[in-house]
Write an enzyme that holds these catalytic residues in place. Structure first.
Site, PDB file in Angstrom:
ATOM      1  CB  CYS A  73      -0.925   0.005   1.218  1.00 51.71           C
ATOM      2  SG  CYS A  73      -2.016   1.457   1.273  1.00 51.71           S
ATOM      3  CG  HIS A 149      -2.635  -1.833  -9.477  1.00 57.14           C
ATOM      4  ND1 HIS A 149      -3.596  -0.975  -8.982  1.00 57.14           N
ATOM      5  CD2 HIS A 149      -1.768  -2.045  -8.452  1.00 57.14           C
ATOM      6  CE1 HIS A 149      -3.319  -0.675  -7.730  1.00 57.14           C
ATOM      7  NE2 HIS A 149      -2.207  -1.326  -7.385  1.00 57.14           N
ATOM      8  CB  CYS A 206      -5.246   3.733  -4.887  1.00 59.04           C
ATOM      9  SG  CYS A 206      -4.397   2.136  -4.885  1.00 59.04           S
ATOM     10  CB  THR A 208      -0.042   0.434  -5.247  1.00 58.13           C
ATOM     11  OG1 THR A 208      -1.384   0.108  -4.871  1.00 58.13           O
ATOM     12  CG2 THR A 208       0.903   0.246  -4.074  1.00 58.13           C
ATOM     13  N   GLY A 209      -2.058   2.381  -6.983  1.00 55.41           N
ATOM     14  CA  GLY A 209      -2.827   2.615  -8.199  1.00 55.41           C
ATOM     15  C   GLY A 209      -2.264   3.772  -9.012  1.00 55.41           C
TER      16      GLY A 209
END
Length: 266
Positions: A73, A149, A206, A208-209
């Site tokens: 995260c 992802h 987010c 990591t997004g």
């Protein structure tokens, strides 16, 4: 039994953080869900537990709202760096480096991985344009940045019914470990992003997004590094060059601290 915690957020993506480096803290899926419940618990997108690190300053473990443990995260990493001063953090998603810059925190993730087995997918596919579609969303870019992802580039991310379609994509049998879903609208110097996180739903931001989307945009020449990623909760700056780690810079905010009454959450 009472246990001290911190409540923090990175651009509205919020966390309950428990420091278990000196006193162990056992987490079950039920307990993680109870702490994360916004009506009867503290309320958070993810529960973060800090443990002693063997090859780093500490180890970070992460549980989503649904009680499932996940690998990485980015927003939580910035919060942990600010809270503890750690410069190296071990996680199930890999080794992370961090530096508190005052107003912002910079975190270095590992190199992104693009192999179908690294994401993982159930079978071999072209990860730069998966031959799959869901209600008008098609041919996403798939990658792993410590967690898995998908990235869809769309004309207007705000118009995508992400709350409705996100669960179908997250739980598609093609993704044996489920998957995070990103929809983005791009220009050369910025990306507008929405993310549906596995086990948590759509969040205000987010980390990591943002990293995955920036890497996908740079790799497909939709953007150049560094790129600003704008989300509902705020913006991150992501820098990446092929063959290099990902660098993410943004804010981290301490909200309050308190004590959990574990007897009421059992």
């Amino acid at each position: 039994m009472r246990r001290h915690f911190h409540k923090m957020h990175g651009l509205g993506n919020d966390f309950v953080i428990i420091d278990a480096r000196e006193e162990p803290f056992e987490v079950t899926p039920h307990l993680a869900r109870a702490i994360a419940d916004r009506r009867t618990g503290v309320g958070c997108d993810q529960l973060i537990v800090l443990e002693p690190g063997e090859t780093a300053d500490l180890k970070m473990r992460i549980w989503n709202q649904d009680g499932g443990e996940v690998e990485s995260c980015g927003n939580a990493t910035r919060c942990v760096v600010q809270l503890t001063g750690a410069s190296s953090i071990d996680s199930d998603g890999g080794m992370l480096k961090g530096e508190d810059l005052g107003a912002e925190v910079e975190v270095t993730l590992g190199e992104p991985r693009f192999g179908w087995e690294d994401i993982p997918l159930a079978y071999a596919m072209d990860t730069a344009a998966l031959p799959m579609a869901w209600d008008g969303l098609e041919q996403p870019f798939a990658l792993n940045v410590g967690n898995p992802h998908l990235v869809f580039f769309v004309p207007d991310a705000r118009q995508v019914p992400l709350q409705e379609i996100g669960p179908d994509i997250e739980n598609d049998p093609a993704f044996p470990e489920r998957i995070n879903v990103n929809v983005a609208t791009n220009s050369r110097d910025r990306l507008e992003l929405r993310t549906f996180e596995r086990g948590a739903g759509e969040t205000l931001a987010c980390g990591t997004g943002a990293c995955a989307t920036a890497v996908a945009a740079i790799a497909t020449k939709r953007a150049v590094s560094p790129v600003q990623v704008d989300m509902a909760g705020g913006s991150l700056t992501i820098a990446w060059e092929p063959g290099q780690p990902i660098r993410m810079r943004g804010s981290a905010t301490h909200v309050f601290e308190g004590y959990l009454d574990l007897g009421t959450l059992a």
